[in-house]
Motif scaffolding. Structure first.
Motif, short mmCIF file in Angstrom:
data_model
loop_
_atom_site.label_atom_id
_atom_site.label_comp_id
_atom_site.label_asym_id
_atom_site.label_seq_id
_atom_site.Cartn_x
_atom_site.Cartn_y
_atom_site.Cartn_z
N LYS A 56 0.82 -1.21 0.00
CA LYS A 56 0.00 0.00 0.00
C LYS A 56 0.85 1.26 0.00
O LYS A 56 0.50 2.27 -0.62
N GLU A 104 -6.00 -2.84 5.33
CA GLU A 104 -6.77 -4.03 4.95
C GLU A 104 -7.65 -4.54 6.09
O GLU A 104 -8.42 -5.48 5.90
N LYS A 150 -13.19 -0.25 -0.29
CA LYS A 150 -13.01 -1.62 0.18
C LYS A 150 -14.11 -2.01 1.16
O LYS A 150 -14.63 -3.13 1.13
#
Length: 645
Positions: A56, A104, A150
């Motif tokens: 990332k 995440e 996400k």
């Protein structure tokens, strides 16, 4: 030779003075014409320390590089800190080791906020730190959008599973509905059965009541018979020849008792008839009856057998009584010889009566027990009937509840089926929500009075400052020239009106030069050239009139006031920051400073003409010019008149 050089040099000075407004305005504007443009802002050095173990951070760095708004160098933490303190880098951006895992975690239960450490060195350059801060904020917004995307993607995936879950629930409801339908049918049959049971048992209970009444009558008859036999037995034991006269009375009493016995026997026959008409209940054993009344002996006989046994005894006793009464009547109605036979028979009668009395006692005892047993059976039968009625009522309530449950489940099944279908249609709306949430709002910039560049925005201020400085320098150099090389411009020249006009002519030339050169060498997009040149000339002459008034009337104090006005106008004219952001003490000055209106006027030909603002600024500047110019001319005439006198 030296004099010629001095003579030529004054023209150089005049030439330089004419270009002072241009020099001041041009070089500043040229240097900062477009500091945020390509080739400028992307030269700002910023260090990035990447400790992230995932990918990332690399995406973050690539995003900053692609924006081409900073000069990015990926270095170690030690080099970054050293470069920040020494001024090699304006700021350091540190990406921690857990950056990727934290981002995440958006779709996990244990969510963590991804953190980037931004360290600007504001001492190196404050504006640079602000510019870099804006870039970092943009990067932060992009990262927020990515995380939101996400999260929405995970939420969308979860929502897509909802229709399948609803189908499973709907399938379960179908099974449940089938079960409740069967339950409804069974409940209906159960209610029908309990209703029929209640009706039939009510008939049975009525029969038990009749049996109970018959048993009571049988007991009464047997007791009366027993009492009559007792009297007969007592009478026979005390009878003698002299007591034969009482024999008729005893026979009469015996006949009455026989009638009572026959009545009891008729009640017994009613019991037998009921038993015959209700054969289903003949199977009740005396052991069952014993459970209701311990006075009934426990045997293996059924109720029918027990009734037959009692009937046999009653029949035997009844025959004996009938035979005895018949013989007794014959003896009484015959001749005297029959009395002897009667005496003989009395002994036999005594023996038979004793036996009959013994059987009568057993009959009374048996009918008593039978009566108590049937009475107990009657009471319990009533309780059973009440219980059956309560059961029937409960089953009716159960049946109604099952009907309501079945109806509710059926409605719920239909509603769920409808909602499941609607849900599937609704889920389609979120299928592209992930992509949409990454950029839910598109900010469409629709410029009003668009400014082409940073330099264009600040040009009105620095042109005004350049013209003010140009006017001030003309007086500082030409007016106070000790060598008096500039003729009418010098302080000692007494042609005062001509001097005023000369200075206005000189500043007019200077303003035209300024306007022409800026248009040639800078990226101006002039909307109206007449207004453009006219604004330069008007502003220059207005400033000249003000400065001439201050210097010619107040000398050195006038110079000081002119400088103070310059500083105040830089702060309070609204040429840089919005006037609303200026310190409160300076805001009230804004409407009283000439440079406020010169800046507004210059914006019109450089951006877009607004007639109302244009008119207001023109009127104010023209009024200021006329007031100070007229005051200067009046002063010149008055002073020149004094000199000529």
């Amino acid at each position: 030779m030296k004099e010629k050089l001095k003579s030529k040099f004054k023209y150089v000075v005049l030439f330089v003075i004419l270009f002072i407004p241009f020099i001041y305005s041009f070089f500043y504007l040229k240097a900062y014409w477009n500091p945020y443009g390509k080739g400028n802002i992307d030269n700002l050095p910023v260090a990035i320390v990447n400790e992230d173990t995932g990918d990332k951070a690399n995406s973050l760095i690539d995003g900053i590089k692609d924006s081409k708004k900073l000069k990015i160098s990926v270095v170690s933490e030690k080099d970054a800190e050293k470069g920040l303190n020494e001024g090699t880098y304006y700021a350091v951006i540190k990406v921690p080791q857990s950056f990727t895992s934290d981002m995440e975690s958006a779709n996990n239960d244990n969510k963590k906020h991804a953190t980037i450490t931004y360290s600007p060195n504001q001492k190196s350059n404050y504006l640079a730190s602000q510019i870099i801060n804006n870039v970092v904020l943009t990067v932060e917004k992009n990262l927020d959008n990515e995380v939101n995307s996400k999260i929405v993607e995970g939420l969308t995936d979860s929502l897509k599973e909802v229709p399948g879950s609803l189908d499973t629930i709907n399938y379960g409801f179908n099974k449940l509905s089938d079960g409740t339908n069967k339950l409804k049918d069974g409940s209906k049959k159960l209610y029908s059965g309990t209703n029929e049971l209640a009706t039939n048992y009510s008939l049975f209970n009525n029969g038990i009541n009749s049996v109970n009444d018959g048993a009571s009558s049988l007991y009464t008859g047997a007791k009366s018979l027993d009492d009559g036999l007792g009297i007969l037995q007592s009478s026979l034991s005390n009878i003698d020849l002299s007591g034969l006269e009482y024999l008729g009375q005893s026979v009469t009493l015996l006949n009455e008792n026989e009638k009572n016995f026959n009545n009891g026997l008729q009640s017994y026959n009613s019991l037998v008839n009921f038993a015959i008409s209700n054969p289903d209940y003949l199977g009740i054993t005396t052991s069952v009856l014993h459970n209701y009344n311990e006075m009934i002996p426990v045997t293996d006989y059924t109720l029918a057998e027990y009734i037959n046994s009692v009937g046999t005894k009653l029949g035997t006793s009844s025959n004996a009584i009938a035979s005895g009464v018949s013989s007794l009547n014959d003896g009484i109605n015959g001749d005297g010889s029959q009395l002897n036979i009667l005496k003989t028979k009395l002994s036999e009668l005594q023996s038979g009566v004793d036996k009959l009395k013994s059987g009568s006692n057993s009959l009374v005892d048996g009918t008593s027990k039978l009566t108590m047993g049937i009475n107990t059976l009657n009471k319990n039968s009533n309780q059973i009937l009440n219980g059956i009625n309560n059961l029937n009522t409960g089953v009716d309530t159960l049946n109604n509840g099952v009907l309501t449950l079945n109806s509710s489940i059926s409605s719920a099944k239909n509603e769920l089926s409808s909602k499941a279908k609607d849900t599937k249609e609704s889920i389609k709306k979120v299928e592209t929500l992930s992509e949409y949430s990454s950029k839910p709002v598109n900010v469409e910039t629709k410029e009003v009075n668009e400014v082409s560049s940073y330099g264009t925005a600040f040009s009105p201020l620095f042109i005004s400052v350049g013209l003010w400085v140009g006017c001030l320098m003309m007086f500082m150099v030409l007016y106070y020239d000790k060598e008096e090389r500039f003729g009418v411009f010098s302080i000692s020249d007494n042609r005062l009106v001509k001097k005023t006009l000369a200075y206005h002519g000189l500043i007019t030339i200077s303003s035209v030069i300024l306007a022409l050169c800026l248009d040639l060498f800078l990226e101006f997009d002039v909307t109206d050239y007449k207004l453009y040149y006219g604004a330069f000339i008007l502003i220059a002459n207005t400033f000249m009139a003000i400065i001439e008034f201050l210097i010619t009337n107040f000398k050195d104090i006038g110079k000081f006031i002119a400088l103070i006005l310059l500083v105040l106008q830089l702060a309070a004219s609204g040429g840089t920051f919005p006037i609303e952001t200026v310190t409160k003490g300076f805001r009230w000055m804004n409407n009283y400073l000439p440079m406020t209106y010169s800046i507004r006027l210059l914006k019109e030909p450089l951006v877009k003409i607004n007639k109302s603002l244009l008119t207001n600024s023109l009127v104010v500047l023209i009024v200021i010019f006329i007031v100070f110019f007229v005051l200067n001319i009046i002063r010149d005439f008055v002073k020149q008149k004094r000199l000529t006198n």
